[in-house]
Design an enzyme around this catalytic site. Structure first.
Site, short mmCIF file in Angstrom:
data_model
loop_
_atom_site.label_atom_id
_atom_site.label_comp_id
_atom_site.label_asym_id
_atom_site.label_seq_id
_atom_site.Cartn_x
_atom_site.Cartn_y
_atom_site.Cartn_z
N LEU A 64 -13.17 1.55 -8.35
CA LEU A 64 -13.77 1.88 -9.40
C LEU A 64 -14.87 1.01 -10.15
O LEU A 64 -15.80 1.37 -10.79
CB LEU A 64 -12.85 2.17 -10.43
N ARG A 65 -15.05 -0.04 -9.48
CA ARG A 65 -16.04 -1.26 -9.70
C ARG A 65 -15.87 -1.73 -11.12
O ARG A 65 -16.82 -2.83 -11.43
CB ARG A 65 -17.40 -0.55 -9.45
N ASP A 306 -11.28 5.81 0.10
CA ASP A 306 -11.80 4.40 -0.29
C ASP A 306 -13.16 4.71 -0.45
O ASP A 306 -14.23 4.10 -0.33
CB ASP A 306 -12.12 3.96 1.55
N HIS A 310 -22.03 2.14 -4.41
CA HIS A 310 -22.94 0.93 -4.47
C HIS A 310 -24.09 1.44 -4.78
O HIS A 310 -24.78 2.50 -4.40
CB HIS A 310 -23.21 0.31 -3.11
#
Ligand code: ZN
Ligand code: ZN
Length: 426
Positions: A64-65, A306, A310
């Site tokens: 989820l960053r 996964d 980005h």
């Protein structure tokens, strides 16, 4: 108490041996009745004629960053993508900045994501502090805070010794160690699968044995400790075979495969460049066949995305500088239906096992089923609905996908979490 009636769908829940035309009545977030032709008044109705009504999809592998990578994804954008993809629960990998290696961080993840009222988030905590492979995190405190498993994903658990100590703790707590299997001494400097495509592009390859050696190590340690091992993103034929043998030996091993690994080979790198760069890399046709065989025969327990967003400024770089990873939450169900169900490799019920029931079991949560008295996490999808995936119209903040422009057969209609409609395709 808010109520909801789902009418006329084909209700499939393998864990409940349910497959037929039923209505489902939900009240106060809980399934109250499952029966044909229910005529109960409800605050909200979902017409599901011609659709499949499934237990909510569960993704055990999502990045989820947030915190630290908000340029690529936030809790909100990631979870909007999740519910649009039919996921009612996602497991958040710990390789954020900072790494989720403390109970406080785990607790904060849960609180912040709950407030959004979208998909549920189950954090996976780091095996080692900062995922550096040196000292173990406080497993007990992290499980107490809500962690459902442990992983140093992005990299493997560094040594067999560390893995063994992690597994002893994990066994006591009844949670899995989830490993990104990669022997770094074999993969070092590699960018895509070692093979003809890498040769043609003059790129350093990541050999399949980099994964195989690590899977072998992990299976041996899992057998020695009796702890549950979950192998993330299987990509090679040999690794599938080892997991199969491991299960025969009664090792407590489960495994997942991503949609990109069963849908693509390394040939995709020629067309999609860095949008086909991920770790483990896309492999050969022989590996794809083995993965699908593993899904069909029960060797592989789950499909997990996964999802690795980005931002364009990070991903649109030369192959040797772009980060690994692709997004996947919004295309997973469509790809699985298109490539596995509509090709008769697996049944619809099996698909639901792989995307809901089994992932819920892997993280030991009472989800992935449709039963009176259980929480109403439900995904309604049209298994035959054709659509074209446009990454630019996606909910994820990132666009890094090799599937942009693909026609998929199978589309999410409505996603329900705890009795609330959190997504409805209009
Ligand atoms: Zn990984
Ligand atoms: Zn990952």
């Amino acid at each position: 108490m808010a109520s909801l009636l789902i009418k006329g769908g084909r209700v499939i829940s393998p864990a409940d041996e349910l497959d037929g035309e039923f209505d489902i009545f939900v009240e106060a977030g809980v399934i109250k009745e499952i029966a044909p032709g229910l005529a109960r008044p409800a605050d909200e109705t979902v017409e599901a004629l011609g659709q499949v009504v499934s237990p909510g999809l569960v993704d055990v592998h999502v990045h989820l960053r947030e915190p630290g990578g908000e340029i690529s994804e936030t809790f909100e954008t990631g979870l909007r993508a999740a519910v649009a993809g039919g996921f009612t629960s996602v497991c958040a990998m710990p390789n954020t900045q900072p790494v989720n290696d403390r109970a406080e961080t785990t607790r904060r993840f849960i609180e912040q994501t709950q407030r959004l009222g979208l998909a549920r988030v189950f954090p996976i905590a780091a095996v080692s502090m900062a995922s550096q492979g040196e000292s173990l995190t406080d497993f007990k405190a992290l499980v107490g805070a809500g962690a459902v498993g442990f992983s140093d994903d992005g990299r493997p658990v560094k040594t067999a010794g560390l893995l063994k100590r992690a597994m002893v703790q994990a066994r006591e707590l009844g949670v899995p160690v989830i490993d990104h299997c990669e022997d770094l001494s074999l993969s070092v400097g590699g960018l895509i699968n070692e093979g003809e495509v890498a040769g043609r592009l003059r790129l350093k390859g990541i050999p399949p044995c980099a994964e195989d050696v690590c899977v072998a190590r992990d299976l041996i340690v899992a057998e020695a400790t009796g702890a549950p091992l979950h192998v993330a993103h299987l990509s090679t034929a040999r690794a599938v075979e080892m997991v199969r043998v491991g299960k025969r030996r009664a090792i407590r091993v489960t495994a997942e495969v991503t949609p990109h690994h069963f849908a693509l080979t390394d040939q995709a790198v020629l067309e999609h460049g860095t949008n086909a760069k991920m770790n483990p890399p896309l492999r050969s046709q022989k590996d794809v066949e083995a993965l699908i065989e593993g899904l069909a025969d029960g060797t592989i327990d789950a499909i997990a995305t996964d999802h690795a967003p980005h931002a364009p400024e990070l991903k649109q770089k030369p192959m040797d500088q772009a980060p690994f990873g692709v997004i996947g939450l919004e295309t997973a169900l469509g790809l699985a239906l298109t490539r596995l169900v509509h090709t008769d490799r697996i049944s619809l019920a099996k698909l639901i096992l792989l995307m809901s029931t089994n992932p819920a079991r892997i993280i030991n949560r009472p989800l992935g089923r449709l039963r009176v008295g259980e929480v109403a996490d439900i995904t309604v999808f049209d298994p035959n609905g054709e659509w074209i995936y446009r990454a630019a119209e996606g909910r994820s903040k990132s666009r890094n996908t090799p599937f942009d422009g693909w026609t998929l057969k199978g589309i999410v209609a409505v996603t329900i979490v705890g009795g609330n409609v959190v997504f409805r395709r209009t």
